[in-house]
Enzyme design. Structure first.
Site, mmCIF file in Angstrom:
data_model
loop_
_atom_site.group_PDB
_atom_site.id
_atom_site.type_symbol
_atom_site.label_atom_id
_atom_site.label_comp_id
_atom_site.label_asym_id
_atom_site.label_seq_id
_atom_site.Cartn_x
_atom_site.Cartn_y
_atom_site.Cartn_z
ATOM 1 N N GLU A 73 2.343 2.132 -0.870
ATOM 2 C CA GLU A 73 1.010 2.721 -1.097
ATOM 3 C C GLU A 73 0.198 2.610 0.189
ATOM 4 O O GLU A 73 -0.501 3.538 0.592
ATOM 5 C CB GLU A 73 0.270 1.989 -2.229
ATOM 6 C CG GLU A 73 0.871 2.177 -3.604
ATOM 7 C CD GLU A 73 0.031 1.530 -4.707
ATOM 8 O OE1 GLU A 73 -1.205 1.547 -4.625
ATOM 9 O OE2 GLU A 73 0.624 1.000 -5.660
ATOM 10 N N HIS A 123 -1.821 6.517 -7.117
ATOM 11 C CA HIS A 123 -1.315 6.047 -8.409
ATOM 12 C C HIS A 123 0.035 5.376 -8.189
ATOM 13 O O HIS A 123 0.879 5.911 -7.464
ATOM 14 C CB HIS A 123 -1.182 7.239 -9.370
ATOM 15 C CG HIS A 123 -0.729 6.820 -10.730
ATOM 16 N ND1 HIS A 123 -1.549 6.131 -11.608
ATOM 17 C CD2 HIS A 123 0.466 6.953 -11.355
ATOM 18 C CE1 HIS A 123 -0.872 5.880 -12.720
ATOM 19 N NE2 HIS A 123 0.355 6.366 -12.588
#
Ligand code: GAR
Length: 218
Positions: free
Chosen positions: A178, A113
């Site tokens: 990420e 996320h």
């Protein structure tokens, strides 16, 4: 002899850059997982072609062809079983999952996320972080539970918010991290280093692999 690598399915809905970072990590023979399947709920997801080009099984299932959310998930489940999948990595998979499906994969399904959870669940995380004026933003990899963007946190990366940031510049800074933490988190889970205790995930000696802090550029 090396232990068998965990067979991972990456679930995507779009571009698939996180899927690509997992594929790149899994090329290393010592990495404890292989990306065995890419599954998309969008027939035109760019990541499908990327996966096929890399010789990975890629399946598109149109959720609109199914009469309910669970009917779609039962089809997904059959494909996952057919490919003998051990672990799921949600990688930009933009569909809510039912408690039934989450229950099938409890402790075996990860999500990334683009925010430091539990802040900024949901969509438009970078816009909302800028509106709030926070100075630190980031990304989280967590185990999936029925509640959206919640669940025991495996790894996080913190990045600075700098003057002049737009949602695009901040989002790009987060996305670079990420791509670092997702392979790290999958490695911890696939190698059996993680223990879930309530909301907390422990990894023993390997705690330093779970927190990444990117310094402010000078
Ligand atoms: C990523 O930024 C991921 O964190 C986000 O979607 C993007 C997918 O990009 N996921 C969520 O917002 C889930 N709540 P990608 O297809 O290039 O990996």
């Amino acid at each position: 002899m090396r232990p068998a690598r965990k067979r991972v399915a990456a679930l995507i809905s779009g571009r698939g850059s996180n899927m690509l970072s997992l594929m790149a990590a899994a090329k290393h023979p010592d990495y404890p997982a292989e990306i065995a399947l890419v599954l998309s709920n969008k027939l035109d997801a760019a990541g499908l072609a990327t996966a096929r080009d890399a010789g990975i099984a890629a399946v598109a299932l149109n959720h609109k062809d199914h009469e309910s959310r669970e009917a779609f998930e039962r089809t997904m489940q059959a494909v996952l079983e057919e490919h003998a999948i051990d672990l799921i990595c949600l990688a930009g998979f933009m569909r809510l999952l039912t408690p039934w499906f989450v229950g099938q994969w409890q402790g075996r399904m990860l999500n990334i996320h683009p925010a430091l959870l539990p802040s900024y669940r949901g969509l438009h995380t970078h816009e909302r972080a800028l509106e709030d004026g926070v100075k630190i933003h980031g990304a989280t990899v967590h185990f999936v539970v029925p509640e959206m963007d919640a669940g025991p946190i495996i790894a996080q990366a913190a990045v600075p918010v700098v003057d002049g940031d737009t949602p695009e510049t901040l989002g790009a800074r987060v996305l670079r991290q990420e791509h670092v933490i997702y392979p790290l988190a999958l490695k911890l889970v696939a190698s059996g280093a993680t223990r879930i205790d309530g909301n907390r995930v422990t990894t023993g000696e390997r705690a330093s692999e779970r927190l990444l802090i990117v310094p402010t550029p000078v």
